[in-house]
Structure formats: structure tokens, C-alpha cells
Design a protein around this motif. Structure first.
Motif: not given
Length: 90
Positions: A43, A46-47, A51-54
């Protein structure tokens, strides 16, 4: 004159070998090389966004506390045992 000619032929032969090796590299598809690079990339992009996972706030607090204690453990140990280091211990 023979030695000069022989040396010239050796140089020419070396150049031919280098050219052929470059030709062999061109046979490898670029997509195969990029697929390997993508596989190990992870990964890295930069997105901007959520967040993908809290992560739970209590978990953040636990990690922060652990890191804080790990950083300060040695300096606190040294400061509390300063008399031992100076030779004035019990």
C-alpha cells in the motif's frame, strides 16, 4: 600489426556480446517485470480520505502508553540509580 588486429577483434567481439545480451533482455516482457514490482509494492500510494481500517481509541491509547513507557524506561532507570552510577549506592 597482427597484435593490433587481434586486439581490435577482441573489442569488437565484446561489443557484439553486449549487444546480444541487451537483445535478450528485450525479449522479457515489461509487463512481467511490472507485475513483480506490483506484487511487492503493498500500500505505497497516498490516498486522501478516511482510513481503510478504523482503530479503536482505547487501542490507540494502549499503543501510545506502551511507546511512551518504552522510550522513557532507560532515562528514568538511569536517573533513579544515579547514586549507584556515581559510586554512592548502598
Amino acid at each position: 600489426a597482427y597484435e593490433k588486429l587481434k586486439k581490435h577483434q577482441n573489442i569488437k567481439h565484446s561489443i557484439d556480446i553486449l549487444t546480444r545480451s541487451k537483445m535478450v533482455l528485450n525479449l522479457v516482457p515489461r509487463s512481467a517485470a511490472s507485475a513483480v514490482a506490483r506484487k511487492y509494492h503493498g500500500y505505497g500510494t497516498w490516498i486522501v480520505g478516511p482510513p481503510r481500517t478504523r482503530i479503536n481509541p482505547y487501542e490507540k491509547l494502549a499503543h501510545g502508553t506502551f511507546i511512551f513507557c518504552a522510550i522513557w524506561a532507560t532515562p528514568i532507570w538511569i536517573l533513579t540509580h544515579l547514586k549507584d552510577y556515581r559510586g554512592g549506592g548502598d
